[in-house]
Design a protein around this motif. Sequence first.
Motif, PDB file in Angstrom:
ATOM      1  N   ASP A 191      11.809 -37.721 -15.727  1.00  0.00           N
ATOM      2  CA  ASP A 191      12.624 -36.746 -14.833  1.00  0.00           C
ATOM      3  C   ASP A 191      13.382 -37.191 -13.525  1.00  0.00           C
ATOM      4  N   GLY A 192      13.034 -38.941 -13.086  1.00  0.00           N
ATOM      5  CA  GLY A 192      12.984 -39.512 -11.401  1.00  0.00           C
ATOM      6  C   GLY A 192      13.264 -40.155 -11.884  1.00  0.00           C
ATOM      7  N   VAL A 193      14.234 -41.308 -10.590  1.00  0.00           N
ATOM      8  CA  VAL A 193      14.433 -42.594 -10.668  1.00  0.00           C
ATOM      9  C   VAL A 193      14.782 -42.416  -9.689  1.00  0.00           C
ATOM     10  N   ILE A 194      13.958 -43.464  -9.047  1.00  0.00           N
ATOM     11  CA  ILE A 194      13.788 -43.996  -7.401  1.00  0.00           C
ATOM     12  C   ILE A 194      14.772 -45.370  -7.125  1.00  0.00           C
ATOM     13  N   ALA A 195      15.372 -46.015  -7.519  1.00  0.00           N
ATOM     14  CA  ALA A 195      16.001 -47.587  -7.228  1.00  0.00           C
ATOM     15  C   ALA A 195      15.358 -48.062  -5.923  1.00  0.00           C
ATOM     16  N   ASN A 196      14.847 -48.113  -5.723  1.00  0.00           N
ATOM     17  CA  ASN A 196      14.787 -49.220  -4.415  1.00  0.00           C
ATOM     18  C   ASN A 196      13.978 -50.396  -4.263  1.00  0.00           C
ATOM     19  N   ALA A 197      14.431 -51.104  -5.885  1.00  0.00           N
ATOM     20  CA  ALA A 197      14.275 -52.744  -5.450  1.00  0.00           C
ATOM     21  C   ALA A 197      15.060 -53.276  -4.607  1.00  0.00           C
ATOM     22  N   GLY A 198      15.529 -54.432  -3.652  1.00  0.00           N
ATOM     23  CA  GLY A 198      16.360 -55.195  -3.229  1.00  0.00           C
ATOM     24  C   GLY A 198      15.708 -55.687  -2.244  1.00  0.00           C
ATOM     25  N   PHE A 199      16.217 -56.624  -0.927  1.00  0.00           N
ATOM     26  CA  PHE A 199      15.734 -57.242  -0.281  1.00  0.00           C
ATOM     27  C   PHE A 199      17.022 -57.837   0.910  1.00  0.00           C
ATOM     28  N   ALA A 200      16.695 -57.582   2.093  1.00  0.00           N
ATOM     29  CA  ALA A 200      17.701 -58.105   3.115  1.00  0.00           C
ATOM     30  C   ALA A 200      18.344 -59.962   3.051  1.00  0.00           C
ATOM     31  N   ASP A 201      19.851 -60.193   3.335  1.00  0.00           N
ATOM     32  CA  ASP A 201      19.867 -60.998   2.486  1.00  0.00           C
ATOM     33  C   ASP A 201      20.625 -60.939   4.482  1.00  0.00           C
ATOM     34  N   ARG A 202      20.132 -61.856   5.646  1.00  0.00           N
ATOM     35  CA  ARG A 202      20.555 -63.027   7.268  1.00  0.00           C
ATOM     36  C   ARG A 202      21.737 -63.554   6.833  1.00  0.00           C
ATOM     37  N   ARG A 203      22.130 -63.695   6.377  1.00  0.00           N
ATOM     38  CA  ARG A 203      23.136 -65.155   6.020  1.00  0.00           C
ATOM     39  C   ARG A 203      24.461 -64.753   6.439  1.00  0.00           C
ATOM     40  N   THR A 204      25.049 -65.438   7.175  1.00  0.00           N
ATOM     41  CA  THR A 204      26.781 -65.199   7.797  1.00  0.00           C
ATOM     42  C   THR A 204      27.051 -65.976   6.584  1.00  0.00           C
ATOM     43  N   LEU A 205      28.371 -65.105   6.277  1.00  0.00           N
ATOM     44  CA  LEU A 205      29.638 -65.963   5.413  1.00  0.00           C
ATOM     45  C   LEU A 205      29.387 -67.388   5.666  1.00  0.00           C
ATOM     46  N   GLN A 206      29.459 -68.394   6.237  1.00  0.00           N
ATOM     47  CA  GLN A 206      29.225 -69.744   6.087  1.00  0.00           C
ATOM     48  C   GLN A 206      28.016 -70.264   5.883  1.00  0.00           C
ATOM     49  N   GLU A 207      27.143 -69.344   6.305  1.00  0.00           N
ATOM     50  CA  GLU A 207      25.474 -69.600   5.851  1.00  0.00           C
ATOM     51  C   GLU A 207      25.133 -69.210   4.122  1.00  0.00           C
ATOM     52  N   LEU A 208      25.987 -68.549   3.588  1.00  0.00           N
ATOM     53  CA  LEU A 208      25.717 -67.517   2.312  1.00  0.00           C
ATOM     54  C   LEU A 208      26.380 -68.464   1.087  1.00  0.00           C
ATOM     55  N   ASP A 209      26.100 -68.994   0.018  1.00  0.00           N
ATOM     56  CA  ASP A 209      26.986 -69.400  -1.184  1.00  0.00           C
ATOM     57  C   ASP A 209      27.117 -68.486  -2.493  1.00  0.00           C
ATOM     58  N   GLU A 210      27.784 -68.407  -3.067  1.00  0.00           N
ATOM     59  CA  GLU A 210      28.051 -67.550  -3.980  1.00  0.00           C
ATOM     60  C   GLU A 210      26.193 -66.923  -4.909  1.00  0.00           C
ATOM     61  N   GLU A 211      25.242 -68.364  -5.008  1.00  0.00           N
ATOM     62  CA  GLU A 211      24.415 -68.068  -5.575  1.00  0.00           C
ATOM     63  C   GLU A 211      23.808 -66.834  -5.133  1.00  0.00           C
ATOM     64  N   GLY A 212      23.571 -66.836  -3.949  1.00  0.00           N
ATOM     65  CA  GLY A 212      23.135 -65.669  -2.921  1.00  0.00           C
ATOM     66  C   GLY A 212      23.832 -64.325  -2.921  1.00  0.00           C
ATOM     67  N   LEU A 213      25.151 -64.243  -3.423  1.00  0.00           N
ATOM     68  CA  LEU A 213      26.091 -62.862  -3.218  1.00  0.00           C
ATOM     69  C   LEU A 213      25.627 -62.546  -4.310  1.00  0.00           C
ATOM     70  N   ASP A 214      25.554 -63.158  -5.416  1.00  0.00           N
ATOM     71  CA  ASP A 214      25.099 -62.690  -6.899  1.00  0.00           C
ATOM     72  C   ASP A 214      23.844 -61.875  -6.656  1.00  0.00           C
ATOM     73  N   ARG A 215      22.960 -62.815  -6.465  1.00  0.00           N
ATOM     74  CA  ARG A 215      21.657 -62.531  -6.581  1.00  0.00           C
ATOM     75  C   ARG A 215      20.962 -61.105  -6.015  1.00  0.00           C
ATOM     76  N   SER A 216      21.896 -60.782  -4.554  1.00  0.00           N
ATOM     77  CA  SER A 216      21.735 -59.755  -3.791  1.00  0.00           C
ATOM     78  C   SER A 216      22.766 -58.621  -5.247  1.00  0.00           C
ATOM     79  N   ILE A 217      23.840 -58.719  -5.284  1.00  0.00           N
ATOM     80  CA  ILE A 217      24.920 -57.852  -6.234  1.00  0.00           C
ATOM     81  C   ILE A 217      23.469 -57.798  -7.647  1.00  0.00           C
ATOM     82  N   ASP A 218      23.698 -59.035  -8.264  1.00  0.00           N
ATOM     83  CA  ASP A 218      22.302 -58.485  -9.792  1.00  0.00           C
ATOM     84  C   ASP A 218      21.524 -57.181  -9.201  1.00  0.00           C
ATOM     85  N   VAL A 219      20.342 -57.656  -8.378  1.00  0.00           N
ATOM     86  CA  VAL A 219      19.495 -56.880  -8.178  1.00  0.00           C
ATOM     87  C   VAL A 219      19.692 -55.133  -7.312  1.00  0.00           C
TER      88      VAL A 219
END
Length: 254
Positions: A86-114
């Motif tokens: 009857d209901g889905v609560i899509a809560n799973a996730g995490f915070a990634d505080r990295r700036t543009l220069q600190e962040l790599d594509e793997e990190g971006l993909d991980r946030s988008i994937d989850v």
Amino acid sequence: MSGEIQRVYLVTGAGSGIGAAVCRRLAGSGIGLLVHTGSKREKAVAVAEECTAKGAACQVAVGDLAEAETAGMLVSDCQKHFGRLDGVIANAGFADRRTLQELDEEGLDRSIDVILRGSFRLAKAAQPLLAQSPSGRIVTVSSFVAHVFRLDGDAFTASAAAKGGLEALTRSLAAQMAPQGITVNAVVPGYVQKDAISGRSSMDDGRWKQAVARIPLGRLGRPDDIAAMIALLAGPEGSYITGQAIHVDGGLTL
């Protein structure tokens, strides 16, 4: 079991924090809960035991929502154990505080994937069962980081992108699912303090003080503050609310 159950909820990221608080809010006689965690089964089991003591029928599921098969597995578990959803609560996730220069594509993909792809897959897998419910609900959990960008060094580049996409997805799903009577909304928390079972925070005391100084109500949110709004949207009272992103943040985004 299915004959005794009046409503069944799938809550992701429910081993601690907001997800655990949502389970406690929803738990009661006639409620079925699938308590999901990414990896920490013992915490999810503890939450399920609390909810069982309140009269709910509970099952625990473990799986990484970045993996394509996890969403379908969770929905199948609801069908197997409860015979409905009857209901889905899509809560799973995490915070990634990295700036543009600190962040790599793997990190971006991980946030988008989850956060983004995981919610997309959940909604797609759950829609057939939700359409059979007299009051199907999806509630996604976004974040203030998709709305507030000047945070004294904390950039949240990947998190902002994923959560912003999640809110757009939420509105799109609301429009598509409305003819089936399914409501789809996002809840947007501000800064939320860790609960006792969440473990140590990645923010030090100085950062927490800075956070509180930004909040007009002068305090951090509690997991149950957020859970209260999610429970409203997921329950009978939320029947005429859809396509909304509702901020629960003490005035942070004023």
